[in-house]
Design a protein around this motif. Structure first.
Motif, mmCIF file in Angstrom:
data_model
loop_
_atom_site.group_PDB
_atom_site.id
_atom_site.type_symbol
_atom_site.label_atom_id
_atom_site.label_comp_id
_atom_site.label_asym_id
_atom_site.label_seq_id
_atom_site.Cartn_x
_atom_site.Cartn_y
_atom_site.Cartn_z
ATOM 1 N N GLN A 183 0.842 -1.209 0.000
ATOM 2 C CA GLN A 183 0.000 0.000 0.000
ATOM 3 C C GLN A 183 0.874 1.254 0.000
ATOM 4 O OE1 GLN A 183 -2.686 -0.997 3.372
ATOM 5 N NE2 GLN A 183 -4.295 -0.359 1.957
ATOM 6 N N TRP A 184 1.920 1.245 0.822
ATOM 7 C CA TRP A 184 2.824 2.389 0.872
ATOM 8 C C TRP A 184 3.478 2.589 -0.499
ATOM 9 C CZ3 TRP A 184 7.958 3.182 -0.089
ATOM 10 C CH2 TRP A 184 8.462 4.436 0.298
ATOM 11 N N ALA A 185 3.963 1.506 -1.087
ATOM 12 C CA ALA A 185 4.660 1.593 -2.366
ATOM 13 C C ALA A 185 3.739 2.071 -3.490
ATOM 14 C CB ALA A 185 5.274 0.242 -2.726
ATOM 15 N N ALA A 186 2.463 1.716 -3.419
ATOM 16 C CA ALA A 186 1.514 2.132 -4.461
ATOM 17 C C ALA A 186 1.378 3.646 -4.520
ATOM 18 C CB ALA A 186 0.156 1.482 -4.219
ATOM 19 N N THR A 222 12.690 1.051 -11.751
ATOM 20 C CA THR A 222 12.494 2.275 -10.976
ATOM 21 C C THR A 222 12.564 1.894 -9.500
ATOM 22 O OG1 THR A 222 10.090 2.016 -11.062
ATOM 23 C CG2 THR A 222 11.104 3.445 -12.735
ATOM 24 N N SER A 223 12.913 2.861 -8.660
ATOM 25 C CA SER A 223 13.032 2.561 -7.234
ATOM 26 C C SER A 223 12.661 3.776 -6.396
ATOM 27 C CB SER A 223 14.445 2.081 -6.907
ATOM 28 O OG SER A 223 15.393 3.045 -7.276
ATOM 29 N N CYS A 224 12.488 3.515 -5.110
ATOM 30 C CA CYS A 224 12.093 4.544 -4.163
ATOM 31 C C CYS A 224 12.765 4.245 -2.828
ATOM 32 C CB CYS A 224 10.582 4.515 -4.016
ATOM 33 S SG CYS A 224 9.949 5.733 -2.851
ATOM 34 N N ALA A 225 13.429 5.230 -2.259
ATOM 35 C CA ALA A 225 14.061 5.068 -0.949
ATOM 36 C C ALA A 225 12.994 4.990 0.135
ATOM 37 C CB ALA A 225 14.998 6.238 -0.684
ATOM 38 N N VAL A 226 13.287 4.226 1.184
ATOM 39 C CA VAL A 226 12.379 4.086 2.320
ATOM 40 C C VAL A 226 13.135 4.526 3.575
ATOM 41 C CG1 VAL A 226 10.896 2.532 3.627
ATOM 42 C CG2 VAL A 226 11.285 2.109 1.198
ATOM 43 N N ALA A 277 3.921 5.736 -3.440
ATOM 44 C CA ALA A 277 5.260 6.329 -3.395
ATOM 45 C C ALA A 277 5.672 6.892 -4.753
ATOM 46 C CB ALA A 277 6.272 5.278 -2.950
ATOM 47 N N SER A 278 6.639 7.785 -4.729
ATOM 48 C CA SER A 278 7.197 8.359 -5.957
ATOM 49 C C SER A 278 8.447 7.574 -6.355
ATOM 50 C CB SER A 278 7.580 9.826 -5.735
ATOM 51 O OG SER A 278 6.437 10.583 -5.464
ATOM 52 N N PHE A 279 8.406 6.976 -7.521
ATOM 53 C CA PHE A 279 9.531 6.181 -8.018
ATOM 54 C C PHE A 279 10.324 6.992 -9.029
ATOM 55 C CE2 PHE A 279 6.937 3.010 -6.145
ATOM 56 C CZ PHE A 279 7.756 1.938 -5.864
ATOM 57 N N ALA A 280 11.622 6.710 -9.088
ATOM 58 C CA ALA A 280 12.508 7.333 -10.066
ATOM 59 C C ALA A 280 13.378 6.238 -10.674
ATOM 60 C CB ALA A 280 13.386 8.388 -9.394
ATOM 61 N N HIS A 281 14.011 6.540 -11.793
ATOM 62 C CA HIS A 281 14.890 5.551 -12.416
ATOM 63 C C HIS A 281 15.919 5.076 -11.405
ATOM 64 C CE1 HIS A 281 13.493 5.762 -16.546
ATOM 65 N NE2 HIS A 281 13.339 7.058 -16.364
ATOM 66 N N SER A 282 16.072 3.747 -11.316
ATOM 67 C CA SER A 282 17.059 3.180 -10.402
ATOM 68 C C SER A 282 18.453 3.577 -10.862
ATOM 69 C CB SER A 282 16.951 1.655 -10.382
ATOM 70 O OG SER A 282 15.697 1.254 -9.900
ATOM 71 N N ARG A 283 19.346 3.692 -9.886
ATOM 72 C CA ARG A 283 20.707 4.106 -10.176
ATOM 73 C C ARG A 283 21.663 3.027 -9.701
ATOM 74 N NH1 ARG A 283 20.311 9.253 -11.688
ATOM 75 N NH2 ARG A 283 22.313 10.103 -11.074
ATOM 76 N N ILE A 284 22.869 3.092 -10.181
ATOM 77 C CA ILE A 284 23.891 2.169 -9.710
ATOM 78 C C ILE A 284 24.940 2.954 -8.960
ATOM 79 C CG2 ILE A 284 23.512 0.461 -11.523
ATOM 80 C CD1 ILE A 284 26.046 1.588 -12.902
ATOM 81 N N ASP A 285 25.572 2.307 -8.012
ATOM 82 C CA ASP A 285 26.604 2.946 -7.202
ATOM 83 C C ASP A 285 27.878 3.044 -8.032
ATOM 84 O OD1 ASP A 285 28.294 3.899 -5.289
ATOM 85 O OD2 ASP A 285 27.973 2.272 -3.870
ATOM 86 N N GLN A 332 14.958 0.066 0.210
ATOM 87 C CA GLN A 332 14.362 0.682 -0.969
ATOM 88 C C GLN A 332 13.373 -0.300 -1.577
ATOM 89 O OE1 GLN A 332 16.979 1.304 -4.345
ATOM 90 N NE2 GLN A 332 18.448 -0.145 -3.520
ATOM 91 N N VAL A 333 12.401 0.234 -2.260
ATOM 92 C CA VAL A 333 11.461 -0.574 -3.023
ATOM 93 C C VAL A 333 11.880 -0.431 -4.480
ATOM 94 C CG1 VAL A 333 9.066 -0.854 -3.742
ATOM 95 C CG2 VAL A 333 9.595 -0.209 -1.378
ATOM 96 N N VAL A 334 12.063 -1.566 -5.145
ATOM 97 C CA VAL A 334 12.472 -1.565 -6.549
ATOM 98 C C VAL A 334 11.353 -2.207 -7.358
ATOM 99 C CG1 VAL A 334 14.198 -2.329 -8.220
ATOM 100 C CG2 VAL A 334 14.897 -1.749 -5.883
ATOM 101 N N ARG A 335 10.983 -1.544 -8.449
ATOM 102 C CA ARG A 335 9.879 -2.029 -9.286
ATOM 103 C C ARG A 335 10.423 -2.371 -10.678
ATOM 104 N NH1 ARG A 335 5.153 1.945 -9.371
ATOM 105 N NH2 ARG A 335 6.706 3.272 -10.311
ATOM 106 N N TYR A 336 10.148 -3.608 -11.090
ATOM 107 C CA TYR A 336 10.488 -4.055 -12.445
ATOM 108 C C TYR A 336 9.183 -4.303 -13.187
ATOM 109 C CZ TYR A 336 15.350 -4.802 -11.151
ATOM 110 O OH TYR A 336 16.641 -4.618 -10.735
#
Length: 100
Positions: free
Chosen positions: A26-29, A55-59, A31-39, A89-93
């Motif tokens: 529910q929280w993730a639905a 895409t991902s979102c920090a928690v 949330a604001s997602f952005a393109h996932s990044r790599i370190d 983080q929540v990651v969405r594929y």
């Protein structure tokens, strides 16, 4: 249950309860997602990559009790405290997305 020795792979059944999973979804639905990044390394900024298209979102800690409980359980697996666990983080594929 250990699935492999090298590399070590474990299966943790029921690590997240049904009610925690529902709260996180529910929280993730909302949330604001952005393109996932790599370190880019210890001293480099993270960067957007063609190899990672999710895409991902920090928690942040304190966002939701279910996420905090998950961090506590993860820490207990390594004999540590939640502040020793990487920030969640929540990651969405979606279809066709990948991380090569």
């Amino acid at each position: 249950r250990q699935l492999a020795r090298e590399p070590p792979v474990y299966l943790l059944e029921d690590f997240v309860s049904a009610s925690e999973r529902q709260a996180m979804l529910q929280w993730a639905a909302a949330a604001s997602f952005a393109h996932s990044r790599i370190d880019g390394g210890v001293y480099a900024d993270s960067a957007r990559s063609q190899a990672r298209t999710s895409t991902s979102c920090a928690v942040p800690r304190g966002t939701l009790p279910a996420f905090d409980a998950l961090a506590e359980r993860a820490a207990s697996l390594i004999g540590g405290r939640a502040n020793q666990v990487e920030p969640l983080q929540v990651v969405r594929y979606e279809g066709g997305q990948r991380f090569d």
